[in-house]
Design an enzyme around this catalytic site. Structure first.
Site, PDB file in Angstrom:
ATOM      1  N   ILE A  29      43.491  33.301  46.576  1.00  0.00           N
ATOM      2  CA  ILE A  29      43.818  34.578  47.216  1.00  0.00           C
ATOM      3  C   ILE A  29      42.736  35.638  47.053  1.00  0.00           C
ATOM      4  O   ILE A  29      42.802  36.681  47.674  1.00  0.00           O
ATOM      5  CB  ILE A  29      45.162  35.147  46.706  1.00  0.00           C
ATOM      6  CG1 ILE A  29      45.198  35.172  45.173  1.00  0.00           C
ATOM      7  CG2 ILE A  29      46.330  34.355  47.272  1.00  0.00           C
ATOM      8  CD1 ILE A  29      46.439  35.819  44.607  1.00  0.00           C
ATOM      9  N   GLU A  31      38.356  36.269  46.113  1.00  0.00           N
ATOM     10  CA  GLU A  31      37.052  35.829  45.643  1.00  0.00           C
ATOM     11  C   GLU A  31      36.193  37.062  45.522  1.00  0.00           C
ATOM     12  O   GLU A  31      35.777  37.623  46.536  1.00  0.00           O
ATOM     13  CB  GLU A  31      36.444  34.850  46.654  1.00  0.00           C
ATOM     14  CG  GLU A  31      36.263  33.475  46.095  1.00  0.00           C
ATOM     15  CD  GLU A  31      35.514  32.600  47.079  1.00  0.00           C
ATOM     16  OE1 GLU A  31      34.606  31.893  46.631  1.00  0.00           O
ATOM     17  OE2 GLU A  31      35.837  32.653  48.264  1.00  0.00           O
ATOM     18  N   PHE A  34      33.258  39.038  40.424  1.00  0.00           N
ATOM     19  CA  PHE A  34      33.378  38.622  39.029  1.00  0.00           C
ATOM     20  C   PHE A  34      34.391  37.522  38.790  1.00  0.00           C
ATOM     21  O   PHE A  34      34.513  37.023  37.686  1.00  0.00           O
ATOM     22  CB  PHE A  34      33.749  39.838  38.168  1.00  0.00           C
ATOM     23  CG  PHE A  34      32.799  40.989  38.339  1.00  0.00           C
ATOM     24  CD1 PHE A  34      31.499  40.914  37.859  1.00  0.00           C
ATOM     25  CD2 PHE A  34      33.208  42.146  38.991  1.00  0.00           C
ATOM     26  CE1 PHE A  34      30.622  41.975  38.025  1.00  0.00           C
ATOM     27  CE2 PHE A  34      32.325  43.211  39.156  1.00  0.00           C
ATOM     28  CZ  PHE A  34      31.030  43.126  38.673  1.00  0.00           C
ATOM     29  N   SER A  35      35.128  37.153  39.842  1.00  0.00           N
ATOM     30  CA  SER A  35      36.184  36.174  39.605  1.00  0.00           C
ATOM     31  C   SER A  35      36.675  35.527  40.887  1.00  0.00           C
ATOM     32  O   SER A  35      36.376  35.976  41.980  1.00  0.00           O
ATOM     33  CB  SER A  35      37.375  36.871  38.944  1.00  0.00           C
ATOM     34  OG  SER A  35      38.045  37.670  39.911  1.00  0.00           O
ATOM     35  N   ASP A 168      36.691  51.485  39.152  1.00  0.00           N
ATOM     36  CA  ASP A 168      36.546  50.725  40.390  1.00  0.00           C
ATOM     37  C   ASP A 168      37.783  50.871  41.274  1.00  0.00           C
ATOM     38  O   ASP A 168      38.287  49.896  41.829  1.00  0.00           O
ATOM     39  CB  ASP A 168      36.258  49.259  40.052  1.00  0.00           C
ATOM     40  CG  ASP A 168      35.544  48.520  41.184  1.00  0.00           C
ATOM     41  OD1 ASP A 168      35.036  49.194  42.113  1.00  0.00           O
ATOM     42  OD2 ASP A 168      35.518  47.276  41.146  1.00  0.00           O
TER      43      ASP A 168
HETATM   44  P1  ADP Z   1      37.573  40.870  40.909  1.00  0.00           P
HETATM   45  O1  ADP Z   1      37.129  41.390  39.580  1.00  0.00           O
HETATM   46  O2  ADP Z   1      36.937  39.579  41.251  1.00  0.00           O
HETATM   47  O3  ADP Z   1      37.480  41.900  42.001  1.00  0.00           O
HETATM   48  P2  ADP Z   1      40.467  41.337  40.994  1.00  0.00           P
HETATM   49  O4  ADP Z   1      41.246  41.447  39.740  1.00  0.00           O
HETATM   50  O5  ADP Z   1      40.198  42.585  41.752  1.00  0.00           O
HETATM   51  O6  ADP Z   1      39.117  40.513  40.709  1.00  0.00           O
HETATM   52  O7  ADP Z   1      41.216  40.323  41.982  1.00  0.00           O
HETATM   53  C1  ADP Z   1      40.623  39.943  43.211  1.00  0.00           C
HETATM   54  C2  ADP Z   1      41.675  39.865  44.320  1.00  0.00           C
HETATM   55  O8  ADP Z   1      42.688  38.915  43.968  1.00  0.00           O
HETATM   56  C3  ADP Z   1      42.437  41.171  44.553  1.00  0.00           C
HETATM   57  O9  ADP Z   1      41.754  42.034  45.443  1.00  0.00           O
HETATM   58  C4  ADP Z   1      43.730  40.645  45.157  1.00  0.00           C
HETATM   59  O10 ADP Z   1      43.573  40.355  46.529  1.00  0.00           O
HETATM   60  C5  ADP Z   1      43.957  39.346  44.397  1.00  0.00           C
HETATM   61  N1  ADP Z   1      44.835  39.602  43.222  1.00  0.00           N
HETATM   62  C6  ADP Z   1      44.447  39.967  41.988  1.00  0.00           C
HETATM   63  N2  ADP Z   1      45.498  40.117  41.160  1.00  0.00           N
HETATM   64  C7  ADP Z   1      46.594  39.865  41.896  1.00  0.00           C
HETATM   65  C8  ADP Z   1      48.014  39.870  41.628  1.00  0.00           C
HETATM   66  N3  ADP Z   1      48.495  40.154  40.423  1.00  0.00           N
HETATM   67  N4  ADP Z   1      48.861  39.557  42.637  1.00  0.00           N
HETATM   68  C9  ADP Z   1      48.377  39.246  43.859  1.00  0.00           C
HETATM   69  N5  ADP Z   1      47.077  39.218  44.177  1.00  0.00           N
HETATM   70  C10 ADP Z   1      46.175  39.526  43.224  1.00  0.00           C
HETATM   71 MG    MG Z   2      38.502  43.641  42.369  1.00  0.00          MG
END
Ligand code: ADP
Ligand code: MG
Length: 393
Positions: A29, A31, A34-35, A168
Site C-alpha cells: 500500500i 512505497e 524510507f520504507s 514531515d
Molecule cells: P514512509 O516513511 O516511507 O513515507 P509512511 O509511514 O509514511 O512511510 O507510510 C507510507 C504510506 O503507507 C502512507 O502514505 C500510507 O499510504 C501507507 N500507510 C502507512 N501507515 C498506514 C496505516 N496505519 N494504515 C494504512 N495505510 C498506511
Molecule cells: Mg510518509
C-alpha cells in the site's frame, strides 16, 4: 494484486523468517523514500487485548459498557512498515521510540509492535482505511476542511505537547477518511524532540540585540567598506551554517529553509498551512521547488520581498534579490486563491469574490502561513480558532 507486487511480497515472506506465521500479507500500500508498507491480516489478533485498535479505542469512548465488552469478530488488518535496511539504526530506533511515546495520543497512529530479523526491522501499525488526498482535495467544501483540520490539529496538539516535532506533515502522512471525518497522523521517520540547539540562531534574541548583531555582521561590514556585492561570493570562507532541513519539498517552513538552528514545533504548523492553501487553491502540489533558495523565492512571490527580508533577519540571514518580478509587499492570499480558482474578475466578467466560508478559512490560513515562527498559531490555539470551532460550540 499485480504480479510484481506478488513477487515482492513473496520475497519479503521468504527473507523475513516467521512473518507469515502471524501475518497474511494482502497488498502493498505504500512505497516511500524510507520504507515499503504492506496491508496484512493479523492472524493472532488478541480480541481481549485490543488497546491499540483505533476503532476499538473509539468504541470504548462512545459506546455503552455492554458493547465495550463484546469483542469484535471481524478480521484485523494491520499496516506492516518495512523500513529500508539502508536506514541508520539510530533513525529506526528514533521512529519507534517516538511512536511508543505517542501510543496514547488521539489521532496518532499507534505502534502495535515491532520485529527485527537480521538487518530488517518492521513496525506493525493498525491498518487505517483512508482515501487518497488527490481524490478529494479538489471537491472539498470548507465545512469538510474544518473537520479535516480538527482531526489533524488534534494529532499535532498531542505530538507538540510532548515537544516532538513531526517535521514531515503533508497529505500522504495524514491518513484521512472523509466518510468518518477522521484521520491519523503517521510517519515519525523524520520526527525529533524540540530543543537540540539554542544558541546559534539569533531568532531567540530580543529585537534590539538582533539589530545590533545584524549591524555588525560580515555582510554589513562589507557593505560599509564600499564593497558592493553584485554577485554570489565565489570564495566565501565563512563556515556555512548547518541545520536540520529534513522534510518534504513544498512543505518546509521559512525558518527551515533559512537554516534556523532553533527549530520548534511551529514548523509543523506552516506545513498545515500549505495543506489548507492547497485545498483552497485546488492546486497540488502548491509549491514545487526542490532547492531551498528556489523554495524561499516561491514563498517570496506570495509574501513579498519586505516580509522575506524581515524573516531572514530574524534568523541572522540576509535576503536580497534583484529579480524584478517579486513585488515588495507580495499578494494577499485572497487574491492568490481567486487566481488559482479562475475567479480573476477580468473586464469581461463581474468581479468575483471569495464566499464567506472561504474568507473565514483565509483568516485562519494567515495565522498558519505566518513567517515568524514565534508569532505563528500553535496547534492548541488553532483548535480554539473560530474556523475550527464553528458548529462545535
Ligand atoms: P514512509 O516513511 O516511507 O513515507 P509512511 O509511514 O509514511 O512511510 O507510510 C507510507 C504510506 O503507507 C502512507 O502514505 C500510507 O499510504 C501507507 N500507510 C502507512 N501507515 C498506514 C496505516 N496505519 N494504515 C494504512 N495505510 C498506511
Ligand atoms: Mg510518509
Amino acid at each position: 494484486v499485480e504480479d510484481a507486487v506478488q513477487e515482492d511480497m513473496a520475497r519479503f515472506e521468504e527473507t523475513f523468517e516467521g512473518i507469515n506465521k502471524r501475518f497474511r500479507l494482502i497488498n502493498r500500500i505504500g512505497e516511500g523514500t524510507f520504507s515499503t508498507v504492506y496491508k496484512a491480516e493479523d492472524l493472532e489478533y488478541n480480541q481481549y487485548d485490543n488497546s491499540w485498535d483505533i476503532d476499538e479505542r473509539e468504541n470504548r469512548k462512545w459506546s455503552s459498557p455492554a458493547r465495550r465488552q463484546r469483542p469484535s469478530r471481524r478480521p484485523h488488518y494491520v499496516a506492516i512498515k518495512k523500513i529500508y535496511v539502508t536506514s541508520s539504526p539510530i533513525r529506526i530506533f528514533n521512529e519507534l521510540e517516538l511512536l511508543y511515546d505517542l501510543r496514547d495520543s488521539d489521532s496518532v497512529c499507534p505502534l502495535i509492535t515491532a520485529f527485527r530479523h537480521t538487518d530488517q526491522v518492521v513496525a506493525v501499525l493498525p491498518y487505517f482505511q483512508h482515501s487518497d488526498f488527490r481524490d478529494y482535495y479538489r471537491d472539498m467544501e470548507v465545512s469538510e476542511m474544518r473537520l479535516y483540520f480538527r482531526s489533524l490539529l488534534t494529532a499535532l496538539r498531542s505530538v507538540h505537547a510532548k515537544k516532538i516535532i513531526h517535521r514531515d506533515v503533508k497529505p500522504t502522512n495524514f491518513l484521512y477518511n472523509p466518510a468518518q471525518s477522521r484521520g491519523v497522523l503517521v510517519d515519525f521517520g523524520l520526527a525529533e524532540r524540540e530543543g537540540t540547539d539554542w544558541h546559534h540562531c539569533p531568532c531567540h534574541l530580543s529585537d534590539e540585540d538582533r539589530r545590533y548583531k545584524a549591524a555588525h555582521s560580515v555582510y554589513a561590514q562589507t557593505q560599509q567598506s564600499g564593497h558592493n556585492i553584485t554577485s554570489y561570493p565565489k570564495s566565501d570562507t565563512r563556515s556555512s551554517r548547518r541545520a536540520n532541513r529534513a522534510g518534504t519539498r513544498g512543505f518546509r517552513a521559512p525558518e527551515v529553509l533559512l537554516k534556523c538552528t532553533q527549530q520548534t514545533c511551529s514548523l509543523d504548523m506552516w506545513s498545515v498551512g500549505v495543506i489548507l492553501l492547497t485545498m483552497l487553491s485546488r492546486r497540488f502540489p502548491f509549491f514545487h521547488s526542490a532547492d531551498d533558495i528556489d523554495a524561499l523565492l516561491e514563498i517570496t512571490t506570495i509574501v513579498g520581498r519586505k516580509k522575506m527580508r524581515e524573516t531572514s533577519i530574524l534568523h541572522g540571514q540576509v535576503f536580497e534579490t534583484n529579480i524584478p518580478s517579486y513585488s515588495e509587499s507580495g499578494h494577499t492570499l485572497e487574491k492568490i486563491i481567486l487566481w488559482c480558482t479562475g475567479r480573476t474578475g477580468e473586464k469581461t466578467q463581474p468581479k468575483k469574490e471569495l464566499d464567506e466560508d472561504e474568507k473565514e478559512a483565509v483568516q485562519f490560513l494567515y495565522r498558519l502561513l505566518e513567517c515568524n515562527p514565534a508569532k505563528r498559531i500553535t496547534a492548541d490555539e488553532a483548535l480554539r480558532h473560530p474556523f475550527i470551532t464553528k458548529g462545535f460550540e
